[in-house]
Design a protein around this motif. Structure first.
Motif, short mmCIF file in Angstrom:
data_model
loop_
_atom_site.label_atom_id
_atom_site.label_comp_id
_atom_site.label_asym_id
_atom_site.label_seq_id
_atom_site.Cartn_x
_atom_site.Cartn_y
_atom_site.Cartn_z
N ASP A 94 -22.54 57.11 3.53
CA ASP A 94 -21.54 56.57 4.45
C ASP A 94 -22.09 56.47 5.87
O ASP A 94 -21.89 55.47 6.58
CB ASP A 94 -20.29 57.46 4.46
N ALA A 95 -22.80 57.52 6.29
CA ALA A 95 -23.33 57.55 7.65
C ALA A 95 -24.59 56.70 7.80
O ALA A 95 -24.93 56.27 8.91
CB ALA A 95 -23.64 58.99 8.06
N GLY A 104 -23.88 52.76 4.83
CA GLY A 104 -22.47 52.38 4.88
C GLY A 104 -21.88 52.09 3.52
O GLY A 104 -22.57 51.63 2.60
N ARG A 105 -20.59 52.33 3.37
CA ARG A 105 -19.91 52.21 2.08
C ARG A 105 -19.83 50.77 1.58
O ARG A 105 -19.74 50.53 0.37
CB ARG A 105 -18.51 52.80 2.19
N ASP A 106 -19.88 49.80 2.47
CA ASP A 106 -19.74 48.40 2.06
C ASP A 106 -21.07 47.73 1.74
O ASP A 106 -21.11 46.54 1.44
CB ASP A 106 -19.03 47.60 3.15
N ALA A 107 -22.16 48.49 1.78
CA ALA A 107 -23.47 47.90 1.50
C ALA A 107 -23.57 47.47 0.04
O ALA A 107 -22.96 48.06 -0.85
CB ALA A 107 -24.57 48.90 1.82
N TRP A 128 -32.01 52.27 0.48
CA TRP A 128 -31.77 53.29 1.51
C TRP A 128 -32.05 54.69 0.95
O TRP A 128 -32.69 55.51 1.62
CB TRP A 128 -30.34 53.20 2.02
#
Length: 259
Positions: A104-105, A108-111, A119
């Protein structure tokens, strides 16, 4: 052993009524409304569609099962991950709460799914296999993907069986253009090279494209073969169990015909 054509005819005859039942049930599932369907993305690289309310309801039991198994978490999981918290902590040094917070940090959740995998690999010591598992589990737990769901929003049903024949026998059956339709019960299109390790077959009914089947053939001891079927591009969550049951019965019929 009978010829490929005879084996295919025997399996097809055994499965004819079962296939009609499966197709009728599939029609009922796909008639459940647009909100019950998976929404495929325009590109494979885009993020998977958020899980619909129907899918969330279908996954409620898996979330409860994770809780009953002792998976303590500060995050509410929509669906359980691929590995237990203890297993992922032993492998990576971090539990699932840590991974959710980190992704999330970070990306990101929308990736998109490939971006999450990249990542994880770039920010940890994990190889591609574990990075894929972490990404898939993250998507399951956060509601972006259910068990069996692919990045494009569709689902896959898997069945396998260790059969008492050499894998070349099974490869020849699937590659046989003359007998494959009878064997599988569909109009088929072979989409692989004969020398490929896995075979991809597209299936259709009455010239209407259906789904795809992926066959793998792994040698097992004593001349046997672990034969696996992945039925891909399913549109709704409940199709997974439907087609798992169907291909389980198909494997029963095939094993009987090979005896």
């Amino acid at each position: 052993m009978e010829s490929p054509a005879e084996i295919s005819e025997a399996v097809g005859a055994e499965m004819r009524a079962r296939l009609q039942e499966t197709l009728a049930r599939r029609a009922e599932l796909l008639g459940g409304g647009a909100d019950a369907r998976a929404e495929p993305s325009d590109k494979a690289a885009t993020a998977a569609s958020p899980v619909t309310s129907t899918a969330v309801s279908a996954s409620a039991s898996t979330s409860a099962a994770a809780a009953s198994a002792g998976e303590a978490s500060k995050h509410e999981w929509v669906a359980p991950p691929m590995h237990s918290d203890a297993a992922i902590r032993a492998q990576t040094g971090q539990g699932w709460d840590d991974w959710i917070d980190a992704i999330d940090a970070g990306v990101g959740r929308d990736a998109a799914h490939p971006r999450i995998v990249e990542w994880v690999m770039a920010n940890s010591a994990q190889n591609g296999w574990w990075s894929q598992g972490i990404a898939v589990s993250f998507e399951r737990m956060t509601g972006r993907r259910l068990a069996g769901q692919m990045p494009d929003g569709t689902f896959t049903a898997n069945r396998s069986r260790t059969l008492p024949v050499d894998r070349e026998v099974l490869r020849a059956l699937i590659a046989d253009d003359a007998a494959r339709d009878a064997l599988l019960g569909f109009e088929t299109e072979f989409r692989s090279k004969v020398a490929s390790k896995t075979y991809k077959v597209l299936i259709a009914r009455d010239a209407q494209p259906f789904d795809g089947l992926l066959f793998t053939f792994d040698a097992a001891p004593n001349g046997r073969t672990k034969f696996a079927i992945a039925h891909e591009k399913l549109q709704v969550f409940d199709e997974i169990e439907l087609w798992k049951a169907h291909w389980g019965a198909w494997l029963d019929a095939l094993e009987l015909a090979l005896a």
